[in-house]
Design an enzyme around this catalytic site. Structure first.
Site, short mmCIF file in Angstrom:
data_model
loop_
_atom_site.label_atom_id
_atom_site.label_comp_id
_atom_site.label_asym_id
_atom_site.label_seq_id
_atom_site.Cartn_x
_atom_site.Cartn_y
_atom_site.Cartn_z
CG ASP A 31 34.69 44.85 26.22
OD1 ASP A 31 34.80 45.80 27.02
OD2 ASP A 31 33.90 44.87 25.25
CG ASP A 66 32.69 43.93 29.70
OD1 ASP A 66 31.51 44.14 30.04
OD2 ASP A 66 33.54 44.82 29.57
CE LYS A 125 30.82 46.32 31.96
NZ LYS A 125 30.94 46.76 30.57
CD GLU A 174 29.94 47.94 25.48
OE1 GLU A 174 29.67 48.45 24.36
OE2 GLU A 174 31.09 47.87 25.93
CD GLU A 201 32.70 53.74 29.15
OE1 GLU A 201 32.32 52.56 29.25
OE2 GLU A 201 33.81 54.08 28.64
O1 KIV Z 1 35.60 47.09 29.64
C1 KIV Z 1 35.61 47.84 30.62
O2 KIV Z 1 36.65 48.07 31.27
C2 KIV Z 1 34.36 48.46 31.02
C3 KIV Z 1 34.40 49.52 32.08
C4 KIV Z 1 35.05 50.73 31.56
C5 KIV Z 1 33.07 49.81 32.63
O3 KIV Z 1 33.35 48.14 30.49
#
Ligand code: KIV
Length: 296
Positions: A54, A93, A123, A125, A192
């Site tokens: 994202d 994401d 993914k 968070e 991260e």
């Molecule tokens: O959105 C993104 O690019 C990420 C990476 C930095 C892991 O979540």
């Protein structure tokens, strides 16, 4: 033995392959991609995981942070990336707001990435507090990657993009988060912006592969943002970014050269032009000559 032979025999990367790599101590590589062309280049360079992050909110769309990017915008980019990726594992994401209402809504949104964009995983968070929700998505047959530490969707709560896990209490919370994600069955855990020592502890503790960004060299793999490694971000890089090329200089040079050539009438040349066949040219000349004769 390497799990990623160079060349044609390279195998399709799946969540199971990532686990084997962790077991075999073979570093996992991941780069973000947001469109067809870059996805193809990243995939053909042999990267294991392509992440439609994202972060495209900032790198591609010019938003200030990742909070405003929508499901539709993520889907649009994910579909383009899907068309460019053949061997790598494709993870997308889930944007802010797409998994924060309830589990049903989260499963519905995760399913859209699979059905409409061909994602092989999503993914999310957050740690402990997302574990239940992650179980629901995994129950819907969708591999999930967790993401803890500096989670950009929490920028307002964190009060900025700050390294996380510096105090003992924070380290303990991060450990609980990682273990909760691992028990929920995540395919990978993105770490991260945390101290190297904490990332090393987590990586040794969990069975899921860890993929670090600003988390030091002891993770099971590393991820960087495509625009960061190519100097396409219009600002000073974070401490952990290593630039492998100067895309901004390359693009600027090419565009300036094109502009100069057009203005000086050096572009296009005769060799860069299409031509009529000789017989058509002669027939056209005859027609034009007749018209000129009639006008006289
Ligand atoms: O959105 C993104 O690019 C990420 C990476 C930095 C892991 O979540």
């Amino acid at each position: 033995m390497s799990l990623t032979p160079i060349g044609e025999s390279r195998q399709k990367v799946t969540a199971a392959v990532l686990r084997l790599k962790k077991l075999g101590h073979e570093p996992i590589t991941c780069i973000t991609a947001y469109d067809y062309a870059t996805a193809r280049l990243v995939d053909e360079a042999g990267i294991d995981v392509v992440l439609v992050g994202d972060s495209l909110a900032q790198t591609m769309l010019g938003y200030e942070n990742t909070l405003s990017v929508t499901m539709d915008e993520m889907l649009h980019h994910a579909r383009a990336v899907r068309r460019g990726v053949k061997q790598a594992l494709l993870i997308v994401d889930m944007p802010y707001g797409s998994y924060h209402v309830d589990a049903q809504d989260a499963v519905r949104n995760a399913t859209r990435f699979v059905k409409e964009a061909g994602a092989e995983g999503v993914k999310i968070e957050g740690g402990e507090k997302r574990a239940e929700l992650i179980r629901c998505i995994i129950d819907a047959e969708i591999p999930v990657a967790g993401h803890i530490g500096l989670t950009p969707q929490s920028v307002n709560r964190m009060g900025g993009y700050k390294v996380q896990g510096r105090s003992l209490a924070d380290v303990e919370q991060l450990m609980r988060d990682a273990v909760a994600l691992d028990r929920a069955g995540v395919a990978a855990i993105y770490l991260e912006g945390i101290p190297r020592e904490v990332a090393a502890l987590i990586s040794a503790e969990v069975s899921a592969p860890t993929i670090g960004i600003g988390a030091g060299p002891d993770c099971d793999g590393q991820v960087l943002v495509f625009h960061d490694i190519l100097n396409l971000t219009f600002g000073p890089p974070a401490k952990f970014v290593r630039r492998y090329g100067d895309g901004a200089a390359l693009i600027t040079h090419a565009v300036e050269a094109f502009r100069a050539d057009v203005r000086a009438r050096r572009y296009p040349s005769d060799e860069e032009s299409y031509h009529l066949a000789e017989e058509t040219k002669q027939a056209l000349e005859t027609v034009l000559e007749r018209k000129r004769a009639l006008r006289r």
